[in-house]
Design an enzyme around this catalytic site. Structure first.
Site, PDB file in Angstrom:
ATOM      1  N   LYS A 157      83.749 -11.286  -8.403  1.00 18.22           N
ATOM      2  CA  LYS A 157      83.555 -11.160  -7.023  1.00 18.22           C
ATOM      3  C   LYS A 157      83.962  -9.908  -5.907  1.00 18.22           C
ATOM      4  O   LYS A 157      84.524  -9.226  -7.081  1.00 18.22           O
ATOM      5  CB  LYS A 157      84.102 -12.269  -6.349  1.00 18.22           C
ATOM      6  CG  LYS A 157      84.180 -12.698  -4.715  1.00 18.22           C
ATOM      7  CD  LYS A 157      84.630 -13.428  -4.042  1.00 18.22           C
ATOM      8  CE  LYS A 157      84.008 -13.735  -2.329  1.00 18.22           C
ATOM      9  NZ  LYS A 157      85.197 -13.989  -1.704  1.00 18.22           N
ATOM     10  N   HIS A 167      75.839  -2.806   0.430  1.00 15.05           N
ATOM     11  CA  HIS A 167      76.371  -2.980  -1.141  1.00 15.05           C
ATOM     12  C   HIS A 167      75.128  -3.718  -1.823  1.00 15.05           C
ATOM     13  O   HIS A 167      74.027  -4.150  -0.865  1.00 15.05           O
ATOM     14  CB  HIS A 167      77.428  -3.916  -1.102  1.00 15.05           C
ATOM     15  CG  HIS A 167      78.477  -5.019  -0.774  1.00 15.05           C
ATOM     16  ND1 HIS A 167      77.623  -5.627  -0.767  1.00 15.05           N
ATOM     17  CD2 HIS A 167      79.393  -5.085   0.235  1.00 15.05           C
ATOM     18  CE1 HIS A 167      77.428  -7.328   0.235  1.00 15.05           C
ATOM     19  NE2 HIS A 167      78.819  -6.749   0.856  1.00 15.05           N
ATOM     20  N   LYS A 192      86.212  -5.088  -2.106  1.00 16.54           N
ATOM     21  CA  LYS A 192      87.039  -3.425  -1.714  1.00 16.54           C
ATOM     22  C   LYS A 192      88.312  -3.070  -3.095  1.00 16.54           C
ATOM     23  O   LYS A 192      88.636  -2.180  -4.194  1.00 16.54           O
ATOM     24  CB  LYS A 192      87.596  -2.679  -0.844  1.00 16.54           C
ATOM     25  CG  LYS A 192      85.987  -2.263   0.160  1.00 16.54           C
ATOM     26  CD  LYS A 192      86.599  -1.830   0.756  1.00 16.54           C
ATOM     27  CE  LYS A 192      85.265  -1.419   2.088  1.00 16.54           C
ATOM     28  NZ  LYS A 192      85.307  -1.672   3.877  1.00 16.54           N
TER      29      LYS A 192
HETATM   30  N1  MSP Z   1      76.955  -9.871  10.396  1.00 19.32           N
HETATM   31  C1  MSP Z   1      76.890 -11.178  10.162  1.00 19.32           C
HETATM   32  C2  MSP Z   1      75.378 -11.762  10.464  1.00 19.32           C
HETATM   33  C3  MSP Z   1      75.096 -12.200  11.470  1.00 19.32           C
HETATM   34  S1  MSP Z   1      73.584 -12.412  11.425  1.00 19.32           S
HETATM   35  C4  MSP Z   1      72.639 -13.153  13.231  1.00 19.32           C
HETATM   36  C5  MSP Z   1      77.553 -11.335   8.537  1.00 19.32           C
HETATM   37  N2  MSP Z   1      76.966 -10.271   8.404  1.00 19.32           N
HETATM   38  S2  MSP Z   1      77.797  -9.616   6.833  1.00 19.32           S
HETATM   39  O1  MSP Z   1      77.760  -7.847   6.188  1.00 19.32           O
HETATM   40  O2  MSP Z   1      79.024 -10.107   6.321  1.00 19.32           O
HETATM   41  O3  MSP Z   1      76.940 -10.226   5.672  1.00 19.32           O
HETATM   42  C6  MSP Z   1      75.427  -9.806   6.018  1.00 19.32           C
HETATM   43  C7  MSP Z   1      74.417 -10.763   5.446  1.00 19.32           C
HETATM   44  O4  MSP Z   1      74.919 -10.598   4.193  1.00 19.32           O
HETATM   45  C8  MSP Z   1      75.240 -12.027   4.950  1.00 19.32           C
HETATM   46  O5  MSP Z   1      73.653 -12.895   4.651  1.00 19.32           O
HETATM   47  C9  MSP Z   1      75.978 -12.259   3.909  1.00 19.32           C
HETATM   48  O6  MSP Z   1      75.363 -13.360   3.028  1.00 19.32           O
HETATM   49  C10 MSP Z   1      74.830 -11.513   2.784  1.00 19.32           C
HETATM   50  N3  MSP Z   1      75.977 -10.614   1.654  1.00 19.32           N
HETATM   51  C11 MSP Z   1      77.498 -10.747   1.812  1.00 19.32           C
HETATM   52  N4  MSP Z   1      77.949 -10.224   0.624  1.00 19.32           N
HETATM   53  C12 MSP Z   1      77.031 -10.578  -0.143  1.00 19.32           C
HETATM   54  C13 MSP Z   1      76.795 -11.175  -1.866  1.00 19.32           C
HETATM   55  N5  MSP Z   1      77.740 -10.010  -2.448  1.00 19.32           N
HETATM   56  N6  MSP Z   1      75.980 -11.520  -2.347  1.00 19.32           N
HETATM   57  C14 MSP Z   1      74.659 -12.018  -1.403  1.00 19.32           C
HETATM   58  N7  MSP Z   1      74.567 -12.335  -0.245  1.00 19.32           N
HETATM   59  C15 MSP Z   1      75.738 -11.392   0.848  1.00 19.32           C
HETATM   60  O7  MSP Z   1      77.816 -11.891   8.023  1.00 19.32           O
END
Ligand code: MSP
Length: 529
Positions: free
Chosen positions: A299, A18, A302
């Site tokens: 925010k 996303h 889903k």
């Molecule tokens: N798998 C773990 C990270 C492991 S790093 C060794 C994880 N995955 S995640 O898919 O949930 O998130 C991946 C990255 O996307 C994270 O840095 C998270 O902060 C970022 N984001 C997820 N949703 C977000 C927003 N709505 N806005 C900005 N970044 C966000 O956490």
């Protein structure tokens, strides 16, 4: 600068990417492209985090194997990053065989050293965070504050990492290195979390979480996601826990920056640092925690049905290149703060900055050069080589050259939106210079040297702008450079104030708008969707 190693968080693959995932990859790509203008040895790592209970459950609910789910979704991430021109050097998947093997050895090494021990434990496990939560961190209703879900009570015999043993050293490192955690206001939060840090669970029973990396000498347990995931930063570049590491690891480690979201700062600035200390490896130079992206100030979730896919933005606005979207996302928030995406704001901002201010400036200037001088730049037009005939010419040249350092300095502090603002301020100054000196009037008055000087000065400044905007908008920058006969691959330190070459620069048919305004009808259509 001899090398620059930069990483993103690796994304969970229980769904498609996303706009939040995209935000981070765009920021990282922009930083990487900027540093590729400062070093020849840049390495940009990204990838996917594929183990854990959430993936196991999602796969089960779809009636497919976890690996099938991972394969399907990892492709979606790769396709999205391709569409956004994310120019990574390596895409690691935690299901890669060589990653799994090294993680097993890392675990074994920590166990052999006594940094990992077995212990019976009962605690609150949040599958959203994939970790045990401290009861004091739960909301008043006993929910995980990030996922607003009640954690499960889990009682298991697990392996634990002796994080508490590193507590004082981690606090000292953070205090001694004020630019270790960026932005610095987050360091205070981390120090507070460290105050009551406990040893952490680093394995799960295979009975409960089957989808994980096996522990070599304990078939009942699998390695818990965070130690698996965090290790990607060293396994990807050839770390060897029980022998000599690859040349690439020796060259690249320690990492220059881990770019991550604010929600996972604790795992990076506490857990990961403890693990690295136990492995006796040098620590990352910086951890940059960016803020979160909301959609229309809400925010993303889903359940609200407001999850925006980055590629759908490109499709809805029928964008040939991702540049406008990259620019918009990168400038959506100051360093470390939360940003927002809205279709209307997107349309307005990129039309104003990229089409009206920047693109139009180049287009107008080149068109005048063709109209008044048949596209030719004459020796006497250069304010750096001939007398200044139009006041403000030299100062504009100096201002743009001086901004290179200003922009570099912002990048040194991961201030990506702030750096873009500086670049746009050169565009504004150049537009003002054109308005103030009205080259069309100078031409009418037959003050041709003056007119030529105005145009040449702007074109010189456009060379600097194209280099500086390149990390954000690589395709637009390339097109600008092409029309300026300017070498966009130049290192920042090699840019001079004499990039425009005297002689015929361009013909009428080679002048093209570098960025077309985003169509308002298309934008309106996508708002209604
Ligand atoms: N798998 C773990 C990270 C492991 S790093 C060794 C994880 N995955 S995640 O898919 O949930 O998130 C991946 C990255 O996307 C994270 O840095 C998270 O902060 C970022 N984001 C997820 N949703 C977000 C927003 N709505 N806005 C900005 N970044 C966000 O956490």
């Amino acid at each position: 600068m001899d090398k620059y190693y930069i990483t993103t968080a690796i994304d969970y693959v229980n769904g498609a990417p996303h706009i939040g995932h995209a935000y981070e990859k765009i920021l990282t790509d922009i930083i990487a492209r900027h540093y590729s203008q400062r070093t020849d040895n840049l390495f940009f790592l990204t990838g996917t985090d594929e183990h854990g209970i959430k993936i196991q459950k999602t796969a089960a609910s779809k009636g497919i194997t976890p690996k099938e789910l991972c394969d399907e979704n990892a492709q979606k991430f790769k396709a999205a990053w391709k569409a956004l021109d994310i120019n990574y050097n390596k895409f690691i998947r935690t299901t890669d065989e060589d990653h799994k093997k090294i993680v097993q050895k890392i675990f074994q090494k920590l166990k052999d050293k006594g940094a990992i021990y077995k212990h019976e434990y009962e605690g609150w496990y949040c599958s959203g965070c994939e970790c045990f939560l401290n009861p004091k961190d739960l909301t008043e209703d006993g929910l995980c504050p990030d996922h607003m879900k009640k954690p499960d009570i889990v009682k298991e015999e697990n392996y634990f990492f002796k994080l508490s043993a590193y507590k004082d050293a981690i606090i000292k490192h953070i205090k001694d290195n004020p630019d270790f955690i960026v932005p610095s206001f987050r360091a205070t939060e981390v120090i507070n979390q460290l105050e009551d840090i406990q040893d952490i669970s680093v394995s799960r029973s295979k009975e409960n979480v089957g989808w994980g990396i096996d522990i070599l000498d304990d078939p009942e347990q699998s390695i818990y996601v965070w130690i698996d995931a965090l290790s990607n930063y060293i396994t990807a570049i050839g770390y060897n826990p029980d022998g000599e590491s690859d040349e690439q690891f020796k060259k690249l480690w320690p990492v220059d920056v881990h770019v991550i979201g604010k929600d996972i700062l604790k795992f990076h600035s506490i857990y990961w640092i403890g693990i690295l200390m136990a492995l006796e490896l040098p620590l990352p130079k910086h951890i940059f925690a960016h803020g979160w992206i909301t959609i229309d100030e809400t925010k993303m979730s889903k359940s609200l049905g407001n999850v925006v896919s980055p590629t759908s933005v490109l499709e809805n606005f029928e964008l040939e290149y991702p540049d406008a979207f990259r620019y918009y996302m990168a400038t959506s928030a100051p360093c470390g703060r939360d940003g927002n995406y809205s279709d209307n704001d997107f349309k307005e901002k990129v039309n104003a900055h990229l089409a009206n201010s920047m693109g139009n400036l180049l287009n107008r200037t080149l068109s005048m050069l063709v109209k008044y001088f048949d596209g030719e730049v004459k020796e006497e037009f250069f304010v750096t080589k001939s007398p200044e005939k139009v006041s403000g010419s030299l100062s504009l040249i100096k201002e743009s050259a001086g901004k290179i350092k200003v922009v570099e300095n912002h990048f040194n502090h991961f201030e990506i939106a702030e750096a873009a603002q500086e670049i746009m301020s050169i565009v504004d100054s150049a537009n003002k210079y054109v308005t103030d000196n009205a080259p069309w009037t100078l031409a009418k008055e037959e003050k041709m040297t003056e007119c030529g000087q105005v145009l040449t000065t702007v074109l010189e400044v456009m060379c600097v702008i194209s280099s500086l905007i390149y990390p954000y908008c690589p395709n637009i920058a390339r097109e600008m450079a092409k029309q300026l006969s300017y070498d966009i691959t130049k290192k920042l330190e090699d840019i001079t104030t004499d990039e425009i070459k005297p002689g015929k620069l361009i013909s009428k048919e080679d002048i093209k708008p570098v960025f077309l305004r985003v169509d308002s009808e298309l934008a309106d259509k996508s708002v209604k969707k």
